[in-house]
Structures are given as C-alpha cells and as structure tokens.
Design a protein around this motif. Structure first.
Motif, mmCIF file in Angstrom:
data_model
loop_
_atom_site.group_PDB
_atom_site.id
_atom_site.type_symbol
_atom_site.label_atom_id
_atom_site.label_comp_id
_atom_site.label_asym_id
_atom_site.label_seq_id
_atom_site.Cartn_x
_atom_site.Cartn_y
_atom_site.Cartn_z
ATOM 1 N N LEU A 1 -0.749 9.194 0.346
ATOM 2 C CA LEU A 1 -1.225 8.335 1.425
ATOM 3 C C LEU A 1 -1.598 9.218 2.607
ATOM 4 C CD1 LEU A 1 -1.682 5.503 2.613
ATOM 5 C CD2 LEU A 1 0.706 5.519 3.362
ATOM 6 N N VAL B 1 -0.548 -3.919 3.317
ATOM 7 C CA VAL B 1 0.020 -3.081 2.263
ATOM 8 C C VAL B 1 0.192 -3.879 0.971
ATOM 9 C CG1 VAL B 1 2.109 -1.855 1.559
ATOM 10 C CG2 VAL B 1 1.101 -1.437 3.808
ATOM 11 N N VAL C 1 4.527 0.788 3.417
ATOM 12 C CA VAL C 1 4.312 1.251 2.044
ATOM 13 C C VAL C 1 5.644 1.671 1.416
ATOM 14 C CG1 VAL C 1 3.238 3.033 0.624
ATOM 15 C CG2 VAL C 1 1.923 1.932 2.435
ATOM 16 N N ILE D 1 -1.572 -2.480 -2.379
ATOM 17 C CA ILE D 1 -0.739 -1.890 -3.422
ATOM 18 C C ILE D 1 -0.434 -2.876 -4.546
ATOM 19 C CG2 ILE D 1 1.551 -0.922 -3.893
ATOM 20 C CD1 ILE D 1 1.448 0.494 -1.288
#
Length: 275
Positions: A167, A153, A181, A157
C-alpha cells in the motif's frame, strides 16, 4: 488537550503537546485490555513537570532500538525534549499530559492487542485540533473521517484481502487509510506484517504522527514514511528505504560500542575483585 495547551502556553509550538500525546501513545508497557492504564495514569500524573522531557527521550530510546528510522521520522514531535525549557513551559507540558491521561489516552493505546490500539487515529485528532486553534489554512489540512475511510477500504479490499500486498499513499497524512486497511486485514485473519506500507506527505508533523502511529498500530517491519512534495518529487519510498538502512547501521554501531564498553567495565570489575 488542545484547549489545555492554549490556556497554559498560548499560541505556537504544536510539536510540544503533540509530542506529549505521542510519548503516552508509545509507552512501552502494554497489557491485555489496557488493564494497567488507570494505575499508570495516576503514576504519570503525579510526576513533577521537570520529569517530562527526559521521559520523552527514554520512551523514544526504547523504540529506537527496534525501529530507529521511524523514531527518526518522529523527530519533529520528540526533539523539543532535548531543549532547555522554562518553568512556565514545563507547567504547560504537565498540564497537557494530565489532560490526555484524564481523557484516556492510555486506554486507547495501552492494549497488548494491536487491533485494540488501532481503533482510532489519535495523532490525527491531536494535530488537527491543535492546528485548528492555530492556523491550518496554509495547508488546507482535512484528514479523512474514520467512517469514510472504513467504507473506502471495504470497497477497495472486499472480504478476501490478499495474504500479502503493498500500500502506497502519496498524501497519507498521519496514516488513516493504513489504519483502516490494517483493521480490515485483521478482521479477515491476515497479518499486516506480511504487507508493505509506504506513506509520504508534505507536512513534517503529519509524517511524524504517521511514524508514531505505525509503531502503535504494529504494522510490522515493512513500513516506511517520507516527508516531501509528491507532485514535484514523486515517490520517495526509495529515499525512505535508504534512510532506514542508514539509521539501522548507526544503531548497530552504537550498540556495538556500548557492548564493547560494557565488556571493558566487566573486565575492570573482575580485576578489582582479584586485587
């Protein structure tokens, strides 16, 4: 907990011990730092075994009012409470609850801060440990470890996550990627409620666990879960949204009927007073 269930009940009925853990995780009362956890654990551990099935239903009803679709999806973990159970099964249920309470389930899930409730995928651990003691070879089930998920993640991100996005996870299990997340968003000042979260998986118990997790982790109103084969059925988000609309309409109808009945009772009481 898995060891306790196996000793007290034997093999089979994974839904029951998973449902006990889910009920404790969904317990409606939260407090700063889960300060209430120790006292509540003592109270719940003192309850007789026959109280557990109705307790499961009562906790589910609280969340049903807000998210009837997610509670419906969590049904494979909760519907056992509607069955008739013998004393031996109820004893095993109580034993599992006591073990989960002793080992801090309420400390993991009882904080008023959703970030503190999202530090662990409790339902994943529960399902995998129980299935390991049964037979998980049929599903080839291997949930991604939290550390690996956090790394993935962080790479995907970065340090500037968007304020809103979506998502979709076509083989989401109990939602470990979603947990990671959401935590990264919170760490960077982004509210997960602004995102859209869509999960599906082949395993009904995993999907039910994800529905429970979405409520515990407070991912917000834009969340859907679906159970189905992604390879043969494709993206089932549309089906999940339709199910959500039907569940909310049914809830609203039930509430309207309840309010009407309550109004009739108030009128009858007023007539009795006048009489």
């Amino acid at each position: 907990m898995a060891e306790t269930w196996q000793r007290a009940y034997g093999r089979g009925r994974m839904d029951i011990p998973c449902g006990v853990v889910a009920t404790l995780a969904l317990w409606p009362h939260k407090s700063p730092g889960a300060a209430h956890a120790a006292g509540l654990a003592r109270f719940l551990a003192s309850q007789p075994a026959r109280r557990w099935p109705p307790t499961v239903g009562q906790v589910a009803a609280v969340h049903y009012l807000r998210r009837p679709d997610l509670i419906g999806a969590a049904g494979p973990l909760l519907r056992w409470a509607e069955e008739e159970h013998d004393d031996d099964t109820l004893y095993a249920v109580k034993a599992v609850a006591e073990t989960a309470l002793k080992h801090g389930v309420l400390h993991h899930t009882g904080s008023a801060d959703p970030s503190a409730r999202s530090e662990v995928d409790l339902m994943s651990w529960t399902i995998v440990c129980l299935r390991h003691r049964e037979d998980r070879s049929w599903l080839a089930e291997h949930h991604t470890p939290d550390d690996a998920t956090d790394v993935l993640v962080s790479l995907a991100i970065g340090d500037q996550p968007p304020a809103s996005s979506s998502l979709y996870e076509p083989a989401g299990g109990t939602g470990g990627i979603f947990r990671a997340v959401a935590q990264r968003l919170r760490d960077h000042g982004v509210d997960p409620h602004a995102w859209t979260w869509s999960l599906q998986d082949l395993d009904p118990l995993a999907v039910a666990g994800a529905a429970v997790n979405f409520l515990v982790w407070d991912l917000g109103p834009n969340t859907t879960v679906a159970c189905g084969n992604t390879l043969s059925e494709g993206d089932l988000t549309g089906r999940a949204l339709a199910a959500q609309a039907r569940a909310e309409a049914h809830r609203d109808a039930l509430l309207a009927g309840a309010n009407e009945a309550a109004g009739h009772l108030r009128a009858l009481r007023a007539l009795e007073v006048l009489a």
